[in-house]
Design a protein around this motif. Sequence first.
Motif, PDB file in Angstrom:
ATOM      1  N   PHE A  47       6.923  -1.700 -14.497  1.00 21.18           N
ATOM      2  CA  PHE A  47       7.263  -1.883 -12.865  1.00 21.18           C
ATOM      3  C   PHE A  47       8.435  -1.175 -12.651  1.00 21.18           C
ATOM      4  O   PHE A  47       9.612  -1.504 -13.108  1.00 21.18           O
ATOM      5  N   PHE A  48       8.438  -0.228 -11.700  1.00 19.53           N
ATOM      6  CA  PHE A  48       9.644   0.359 -11.337  1.00 19.53           C
ATOM      7  C   PHE A  48      10.333  -0.056 -10.256  1.00 19.53           C
ATOM      8  O   PHE A  48       9.875  -0.666  -9.284  1.00 19.53           O
ATOM      9  N   PRO A  49      11.557   0.106 -10.080  1.00 20.45           N
ATOM     10  CA  PRO A  49      12.551  -0.406  -8.802  1.00 20.45           C
ATOM     11  C   PRO A  49      11.914   0.016  -7.502  1.00 20.45           C
ATOM     12  O   PRO A  49      12.165  -0.548  -6.719  1.00 20.45           O
ATOM     13  N   SER A  50      11.167   1.227  -7.435  1.00 28.92           N
ATOM     14  CA  SER A  50      10.785   1.812  -6.124  1.00 28.92           C
ATOM     15  C   SER A  50       9.638   0.996  -5.633  1.00 28.92           C
ATOM     16  O   SER A  50       9.107   1.146  -4.446  1.00 28.92           O
ATOM     17  N   GLY A  51       8.843   0.054  -6.523  1.00 32.39           N
ATOM     18  CA  GLY A  51       7.666  -0.580  -6.064  1.00 32.39           C
ATOM     19  C   GLY A  51       6.479  -0.174  -6.711  1.00 32.39           C
ATOM     20  O   GLY A  51       5.598  -0.866  -6.424  1.00 32.39           O
ATOM     21  N   SER A  52       6.495   1.117  -7.514  1.00 29.51           N
ATOM     22  CA  SER A  52       5.238   1.666  -7.964  1.00 29.51           C
ATOM     23  C   SER A  52       5.160   0.783  -9.544  1.00 29.51           C
ATOM     24  O   SER A  52       6.026   0.056 -10.026  1.00 29.51           O
ATOM     25  N   ARG A  53       4.183   0.986 -10.001  1.00 35.46           N
ATOM     26  CA  ARG A  53       3.894   0.562 -11.347  1.00 35.46           C
ATOM     27  C   ARG A  53       3.065   1.527 -12.204  1.00 35.46           C
ATOM     28  O   ARG A  53       2.278   2.387 -11.594  1.00 35.46           O
ATOM     29  N   ALA A  71       3.926   2.707  -4.801  1.00 33.36           N
ATOM     30  CA  ALA A  71       4.524   1.605  -4.009  1.00 33.36           C
ATOM     31  C   ALA A  71       3.486   1.393  -2.941  1.00 33.36           C
ATOM     32  O   ALA A  71       3.309   0.238  -2.321  1.00 33.36           O
ATOM     33  N   ASP A  72       3.006   2.337  -2.169  1.00 37.50           N
ATOM     34  CA  ASP A  72       2.367   2.252  -1.073  1.00 37.50           C
ATOM     35  C   ASP A  72       0.737   1.871  -1.148  1.00 37.50           C
ATOM     36  O   ASP A  72      -0.124   1.709  -0.430  1.00 37.50           O
ATOM     37  N   GLY A  73       0.289   1.697  -2.545  1.00 41.22           N
ATOM     38  CA  GLY A  73      -0.975   1.270  -3.110  1.00 41.22           C
ATOM     39  C   GLY A  73      -1.811   2.640  -3.354  1.00 41.22           C
ATOM     40  O   GLY A  73      -2.757   2.307  -3.950  1.00 41.22           O
ATOM     41  N   LEU A  74      -1.372   3.746  -3.313  1.00 37.03           N
ATOM     42  CA  LEU A  74      -2.022   5.015  -3.845  1.00 37.03           C
ATOM     43  C   LEU A  74      -2.168   4.823  -5.195  1.00 37.03           C
ATOM     44  O   LEU A  74      -1.028   4.934  -5.819  1.00 37.03           O
ATOM     45  N   GLN A  75      -3.362   5.105  -5.677  1.00 37.50           N
ATOM     46  CA  GLN A  75      -3.422   5.238  -7.217  1.00 37.50           C
ATOM     47  C   GLN A  75      -3.477   6.810  -7.604  1.00 37.50           C
ATOM     48  O   GLN A  75      -4.190   7.346  -7.053  1.00 37.50           O
ATOM     49  N   TYR A  76      -2.759   7.120  -8.720  1.00 33.18           N
ATOM     50  CA  TYR A  76      -2.982   8.465  -9.217  1.00 33.18           C
ATOM     51  C   TYR A  76      -3.918   8.393 -10.110  1.00 33.18           C
ATOM     52  O   TYR A  76      -4.187   7.767 -10.995  1.00 33.18           O
ATOM     53  N   GLU A  77      -4.607   9.701 -10.027  1.00 29.36           N
ATOM     54  CA  GLU A  77      -5.829  10.028 -11.116  1.00 29.36           C
ATOM     55  C   GLU A  77      -5.471  11.047 -12.066  1.00 29.36           C
ATOM     56  O   GLU A  77      -5.337  12.418 -11.159  1.00 29.36           O
ATOM     57  N   ASP A  78      -5.576  11.160 -13.128  1.00 29.22           N
ATOM     58  CA  ASP A  78      -5.021  12.413 -13.776  1.00 29.22           C
ATOM     59  C   ASP A  78      -6.188  13.346 -13.882  1.00 29.22           C
ATOM     60  O   ASP A  78      -6.002  14.637 -14.130  1.00 29.22           O
ATOM     61  N   ARG A  79      -7.418  12.834 -13.372  1.00 27.68           N
ATOM     62  CA  ARG A  79      -8.681  14.024 -13.263  1.00 27.68           C
ATOM     63  C   ARG A  79      -9.201  13.859 -12.084  1.00 27.68           C
ATOM     64  O   ARG A  79      -9.313  12.683 -11.304  1.00 27.68           O
TER      65      ARG A  79
END
Length: 172
Positions: A47-53, A71-79
């Motif tokens: 859990f990062f201080p910015s609110g991301s995880r 933090a805004d809910g966007l999920q990163y996809e590596d592919r």
Amino acid sequence: MQYTGSKYVGSFVNRRMEGNAEYILPTDTRYVGEMKDGMFHGEGTLFFPSGSRFDATWEKGLVTKGKYTFADGLQYEDRHWHYCDSYDRRFHTEICFGLKPSGISQLTNMDPPRRIPSGCYDCGDGFYNPITRVIKDYRNRFLRNADDDEHEWILRTCRKAWMEKTTQKPKL
């Protein structure tokens, strides 16, 4: 048990963390999950201080698979990552809530954008002062000194504060 700069919660075997634990790094990033031999091992979340995880499966301290959520809910996809690419330049908030009317630009994913201190740049994880070459996070805490390459990249690509007393316009 306390450790300088970090918090441990869990059981210890031979002075090493074992089982479920919570570990707080000096950067205030917090790990909650399984550990073995003092390393992240099994299921765990940073859990990062910015609110991301970052939810991941770890093996001997290394990630075997994981998912990063901003933090805004966007999920990163590596592919197959298609966020803000050459085909669709919208920010996540524009995708979720729609585009602004014609003539009203959205400059960042955060709307309204952060106010940048005079003479500084918003470099994504904080504000950069090109005179001191110091990057401070958005809470005004020291992050790092910029080397020559980062300095040039920030000046070339990042959003700069608009000084209203001059004719200078914001860098888009």
